[in-house]
Scaffold this motif. Structure first.
Motif: not given
Length: 646
Positions: A54, A59, A62, A66, A123-125, A133-136, A302
């Motif tokens: 990432k 990162a 994102q 978040v 990288w891990d949300p 999750a990655d899209s949240e 989401r």
């Protein structure tokens, strides 16, 4: 509530579970990478972190998305003990967020890979928040509990939710009407600035309701028909914490309103736009108690989830990660008597200069009324004003003289004038000639002979004056009051003309109307009165600007015998002195003392007008800042108040 350390973006508390040491197995570098990640997460900026799989910029972008809804809060992050397995490592992260009194704590694990000699974070949300999750993203919802009431004597509601209407332009209702024209018409109707309001309407979004003014429902003169005649205008019913009237004890109680941008910034994340807080007076001082604590709910959802999808879904598609229920505020109990407070304000309503009436119950110290007139322009003259008291201070003089052998029947010399170190002192205009010459102290007190009291300066030292003042409950702290106040200032050292001026309540002697009522109340009680305004749940509150006392001031409090002598002389003010008009007040006998204090540089000087009185278990002080003589200006106001109070 304990004091909690808050973190800012520039200073995050990051604790690493193990010491950073350089080891042959590479542990030191891995621990440094873990520490760097924890520091970055605490500031919500991971642009300095090297990631595996990432880009650091992506990162960070994102991460910002978040946590955007949690701004401006920042978490505290503590890194635990690193686990090392060759070119792989992992470190637990303990994350703590603070939302008011609520704490959201969770743990996650950050994995690292060693690549080309450098430890990279994987990288891990899910590292950012549990199960993310990655899209949240995260969202934050709050719900404010109803603000608690401020209560008066007998738990009568002083400030409670009362009906109002919010009048404004509802932009969806404008149709084809010109927003600026409607805004101007409504502004003219409700009495706000047309230009400013038109700008607010123009700047608001197409779905906005733009409030022009909030009016009390009871007694409003602008009708619904007049409002709806303006295109797009409407009146929306609501209820907000209000006192019985707009002016009722306003300087004492304070008000409630939406938080400003400056207040949000100063709160370090405790306040957000739309929050309602206390502003001034007891509302501000006890805001935390009255507000309670908001409900807080943190959800994961989401990033592209719309409100329409949420509302139309059978089951809420969002996941609750953290939730705390609201804590209701606790009512604040005061001693204010609604009837007497209203009476005091009505009595002062036509007084032009700054003015005040304070009434208290000597037996308990309960402050029953603390009214500041319209000329005070919102300032709490009643409790915070600092003014030369003039001849009402002769109550203090007399106590000091009693302690030096005088009695009400002692003979004193009342001369037309008296010169001290070149300064000429005189009695007030119209002083009765029949009370000149050798008179009793009682007569000198009743007619307020300045020269007789100044002549006693050689018998009463300045520190004895200070001691007599504190013996009567003034020029001291007010630990039971529960509010900011000034209870007076009497210098412990003064000589010559300054000491002479102190003997007639001038020079550097200062009192507030509250202090004057306390002084009179101590005579009625036969012991020093400790005033009380807030009954329960009040942190210690000392009188603002309370002076440090000289050793001589730490003397004996006024005794019942001394108070009886003072009461005898205060009664003489009514029966044979300046305040004979109070003899007409029905009920228990009234004792009083008038006062006139010069101030300013004008010739002739302006004067403060004072009068204090006791009647049964009631002590009252009346003050007018620029008011002529105490007997002729403040006296009639006192008579009006006592007569109506019954």
């Amino acid at each position: 509530m304990g004091i909690k350390q808050k973190l800012s973006a520039g200073a995050a508390a990051v604790i690493l579970g193990t010491s950073l040491v350089s080891c042959d197995d590479g542990r030191g570098d891995a621990e440094a990478a873990a520490q760097n990640f924890a520091s970055a997460l605490a500031t919500l900026d991971v642009s300095s972190v090297a990631f595996d799989g990432k880009d650091a910029g992506a990162a960070n972008e994102q991460l910002q998305a978040v946590f955007a809804a949690l701004e401006p809060q920042r978490p505290a992050v503590e890194a635990g003990e690193l686990a090392l397995d060759g070119d792989k490592a992992s470190a637990p992260m303990s994350v703590t967020w603070e939302f008011g009194d609520a704490e959201w704590k969770y743990s996650s694990t950050v994995n690292f890979k060693k690549s080309d000699g450098e430890w990279l974070a994987v990288w891990d949300p899910g590292t950012l928040a549990p199960g993310l999750a990655d899209s949240e993203i995260l969202t934050k919802g709050t719900r404010t509990p109803p603000r608690a009431d401020i209560l008066g004597a007998g738990d009568a509601p002083l400030v409670t939710y009362r009906p109002v209407v919010n009048i404004g332009i509802d932009k969806p209702r404008l149709g084809t009407a010109d927003p600026a024209a409607s805004a101007a018409k409504l502004a003219a109707l409700v009495g706000v600035d047309p230009g400013d309001y038109a700008k607010q309407v123009e700047a608001a979004g197409p779905e906005a309701f733009v409030r022009a003014i909030t009016l009390r429902q009871d007694g409003r003169t602008i009708t619904d028909q007049e409002i709806t005649a303006v295109p797009g205008a409407r009146a929306i019913p609501d209820s907000i914490p209000l006192a019985p009237t707009r002016t009722f004890a306003r300087a004492v109680l304070g008000t409630v309103g939406e938080v400003s941008a400056e207040e949000i910034e100063a709160s370090e994340g405790a306040l957000t736009a739309g929050d309602v807080i206390g502003k001034g007076g007891l509302q501000q001082r006890y805001d935390e108690q009255l507000r309670g604590a908001d409900a807080v709910v943190i959800r994961a959802q989401r990033a592209d989830l719309t409100r329409e999808e949420i509302e139309s879904s059978g089951n809420d598609p969002r996941r609750v990660l953290f939730e705390v229920e609201p804590t209701p505020g606790e009512p604040l109990k005061t001693t204010l008597d609604p009837t007497l407070q209203t009476l005091a304000e009505t009595t002062l309503e036509k007084v032009g200069p700054a003015s005040a009436i304070v009434a208290l119950r000597p037996s308990t110290g309960a402050v029953l009324a603390a009214a500041s007139g319209p000329g005070s322009n919102g300032y709490n003259t009643a409790m915070l004003g600092q003014y030369a008291p003039g001849s009402i201070f002769k109550i203090v003089d007399s106590l000091a003289m009693f302690r030096n052998g005088f009695t009400p029947d002692s003979k004193v010399q009342c001369t037309p004038t008296l010169t001290v170190d070149g300064r000429r002192f005189k009695n007030s205009e119209g002083y009765p000639e029949g009370s000149l010459g050798s008179v009793t102290l009682r007569d000198a007190f009743a007619h307020s002979c300045n020269t007789a009291f100044i002549a006693a300066r050689d018998s009463v030292s300045q520190d004895q004056l200070e001691a007599a003042a504190t013996a009567l409950g003034i020029a001291v702290d007010a630990p039971s009051l529960g509010a900011d106040a000034f209870l007076g200032s009497v210098p412990g050292e003064a000589a010559g003309t300054e000491h002479a001026a102190s003997m007639i309540g001038q020079g550097k002697v200062l009192l507030s109307p509250l202090a004057a009522a306390v002084m009179a109340g101590s005579v009625a009680k036969g012991a020093p009165v400790s005033p009380q305004l807030v009954i329960a749940n009040a942190p210690d509150a000392t009188a603002s600007a309370a002076p440090s006392l000289s050793p001589a001031a730490a003397g004996e409090p006024v005794t019942a015998k001394e108070a009886a002598l003072l009461a005898d002389m205060m009664r003489a003010v009514v029966t044979s002195g300046h305040a004979g008009f109070l003899a007409e007040v029905s009920g228990k006998p009234v004792g009083a003392k008038t006062g006139t204090a010069e101030f300013g540089d004008e010739n002739p000087p302006k004067t403060h007008a004072w009068i204090v009185a006791v009647q049964g278990d009631l002590a009252v002080a009346v003050f007018v800042e620029d008011g002529g003589l105490g007997a002729t200006t403040s006296g009639p106001l006192l008579k009006q108040f006592l007569t109506a109070a019954g």
